[in-house]
Motif scaffolding. Structure first.
Motif: not given
Lengths: 257, 257
Positions: B162-172, B174-184
């Protein structure tokens, strides 16, 4: 002579081969210029400081991680190798080969994880001595069921790869062959009895192991002080009580993952 | 409306979410056309036959694996997602983003593996009932040490992203957010007490979980019969005896991996 003048910085626990060794073998085989940064003075402190730094995300979760010449920091062994291999010419060009290599490397990573858990089934925050009886049960299952299943798979893959050379990756020298070599070295160190019993069922794997060991840069590396010896702080540990003779097949049933 | 007309065939054990769920969530969120092939008639038989077929190497070692529209078969969850994500627009374009996603996904895979081993520390060839006392010890370590460490990492990554939005992936997204949802989801199912205690330390993760849950295609999927319910054959299992209140910190020391 190095194939590249770029300089890589590897960060990994300085006292063990561990997961860092898969990166070291790739860098060594390619003759790449690199520093094993955490083995220098203040190494572990620098490693831990990096993990807590305010660098660009994502920070790695844990060692090993590699700083590339462009400054980016990549963690997770398989992700490091996936990015590194084209630069080191340790994977054939093209997406299909790279995905094939990633799939095989991740299967090796599963085997490595289970090799670790054979001596640490209860938790990595406890000492081996505090989980010896659990380790004896887990190691029995690992030796009787899991090692034969994983190595049988890779032996069959080598066979399939030979039969259909075009597009096959395993045995054609890539970073996956280097990783397979390392896993075989580790299993022979940790479970010499179990591996001796398996020998006649994995001739292609044993031939690959000797081919990799004889590669000039690998041979030089293995005889250098840069190669840390296997020991009982690493992933592959030789505890004679875990390398038992087979008694009975473990019960069937259980868990799919 | 599907973003793509290509048809994917997913192969995974038909009775559990397991590792297959990470692939299902990506396909569902993208509105991709796919068949959950092993859930049809004779599904498990077809899955096992494929694993033993003489197809082009590499054959997958284990489910899940995905047949792509071009006929290729890819195994290993993270490798499948790595190849699939650009086709589904579930990762930003460019190698740097793809490597960042792979690194995060592999860290989630480590957490998933440990969640599995919390109830199967001795071996997946044994029933839970045959390793209950070992599971109680391992789960204590998982709940007190490992869940906080992993989720603390992802919470901090979300903050850094969040602090360095440019180039950051998490929370934007992607499939990683979906996987993080599933793990939670899985951790809340398996360890409701532990997760309730952690709640105030992971506000960003809990917000991400709700954001993903509210995505229209994900919401529709979760309410459809295509979503298999969590159960005690899967990776995330709710055994109340493993979701204990904290008593004492586990002893330090042990193993680096």
């Amino acid at each position: 002579m190095p194939r590249t003048n770029k300089r890589y910085e590897l960060f990994y626990w300085p006292e063990i081969q561990g997961r860092g060794e898969f990166i070291r073998l790739a860098l060594e085989d390619a003759g790449a210029s690199y520093v094993d940064a955490a083995r220098g003075p203040e190494g572990t402190r620098k490693l831990l400081a990096l993990l807590r730094s305010a660098s660009k995300p994502p920070l790695p979760f844990a060692p090993p991680f590699l700083r590339f010449p462009d400054g980016s920091l990549v963690g997770q062994t398989a992700a490091i190798l996936h990015r590194l291999a084209p630069e080191l010419k340790l994977v054939p060009a093209g997406d299909a080969s790279r995905i094939q290599a990633l799939q095989l490397q991740l299967t090796l990573a599963d085997l490595v994880g289970e090799a670790h858990d054979a001596h640490h089934p209860v938790g990595m925050d406890l000492y081996y001595e505090d989980q010896k009886s659990e380790a004896a049960r887990r190691a029995r299952s690992f030796v009787l069921q899991r090692i034969p299943k994983f190595l049988g798979y890779f032996e069959a893959e080598l066979d399939r790869a030979r039969a259909r050379k075009r597009g096959a990756l395993l045995g054609q020298h890539s970073y996956v062959d280097l990783s397979l070599f390392q896993v075989l070295e580790g299993l022979h160190y940790a479970f010499p009895n179990a591996m001796a019993r398996l020998a006649r069922r994995i001739p292609r794997l044993l031939a690959l192991r000797e081919r990799v060991r004889a590669r000039p840069r690998i041979a030089a590396y293995l005889h250098s002080p840069r190669r840390i010896a296997f020991n009982e702080q690493g992933i592959f540990r030789h505890y004679p009580e875990l390398d038992m003779e087979p008694r009975r097949k473990a019960r069937g049933g259980g868990s799919r993952r």
